[in-house]
Design a protein around this motif. Structure first.
Motif, PDB file in Angstrom:
ATOM      1  N   TYR A 172      -1.707 -35.985  14.032  1.00  0.00           N
ATOM      2  CA  TYR A 172      -2.400 -34.704  14.217  1.00  0.00           C
ATOM      3  C   TYR A 172      -1.717 -33.603  13.413  1.00  0.00           C
ATOM      4  O   TYR A 172      -2.371 -32.875  12.658  1.00  0.00           O
ATOM      5  CB  TYR A 172      -2.431 -34.351  15.707  1.00  0.00           C
ATOM      6  N   LYS A 173      -0.417 -33.479  13.570  1.00  0.00           N
ATOM      7  CA  LYS A 173       0.325 -32.420  12.865  1.00  0.00           C
ATOM      8  C   LYS A 173       0.221 -32.579  11.345  1.00  0.00           C
ATOM      9  O   LYS A 173       0.065 -31.591  10.626  1.00  0.00           O
ATOM     10  CB  LYS A 173       1.789 -32.420  13.305  1.00  0.00           C
ATOM     11  N   THR A 174       0.293 -33.807  10.880  1.00  0.00           N
ATOM     12  CA  THR A 174       0.189 -34.070   9.441  1.00  0.00           C
ATOM     13  C   THR A 174      -1.186 -33.664   8.909  1.00  0.00           C
ATOM     14  O   THR A 174      -1.292 -33.005   7.864  1.00  0.00           O
ATOM     15  CB  THR A 174       0.432 -35.570   9.158  1.00  0.00           C
ATOM     16  N   LEU A 175      -2.245 -34.024   9.641  1.00  0.00           N
ATOM     17  CA  LEU A 175      -3.604 -33.704   9.194  1.00  0.00           C
ATOM     18  C   LEU A 175      -3.893 -32.211   9.266  1.00  0.00           C
ATOM     19  O   LEU A 175      -4.597 -31.674   8.404  1.00  0.00           O
ATOM     20  CB  LEU A 175      -4.626 -34.488  10.019  1.00  0.00           C
ATOM     21  N   VAL A 176      -3.348 -31.536  10.267  1.00  0.00           N
ATOM     22  CA  VAL A 176      -3.548 -30.090  10.372  1.00  0.00           C
ATOM     23  C   VAL A 176      -2.923 -29.389   9.167  1.00  0.00           C
ATOM     24  O   VAL A 176      -3.529 -28.478   8.591  1.00  0.00           O
ATOM     25  CB  VAL A 176      -2.975 -29.548  11.700  1.00  0.00           C
TER      26      VAL A 176
END
Length: 67
Positions: free
Chosen positions: A23-27
């Protein structure tokens, strides 16, 4: 029905830690402020989908209902 696992690019057996990291990477990758002007709207839509997927998969009750 949307496949939240595909949206977050994780497997269906992914641990909560893996889901959060994805999630953090995609955000970071799709954040509208980091996109060129002509891609901002597309990035906003992608972020909404990513947030929706994370909301479901990060909550154990919602995740079990989804699965």
């Amino acid at each position: 029905m949307k496949n939240y696992y595909e949206l977050l690019e994780v497997s269906e057996n992914a641990s909560p830690e893996v889901i959060e990291k994805a999630y953090k990477t995609l955000v970071k990758k799709y954040h509208p402020d980091l996109q060129p002007e002509n891609k901002k709207k597309e990035a906003e839509n992608k972020i909404k989908e990513i947030n929706e997927a994370y909301e479901i998969l990060s909550n154990s009750v919602k995740k079990s209902n989804y699965d």
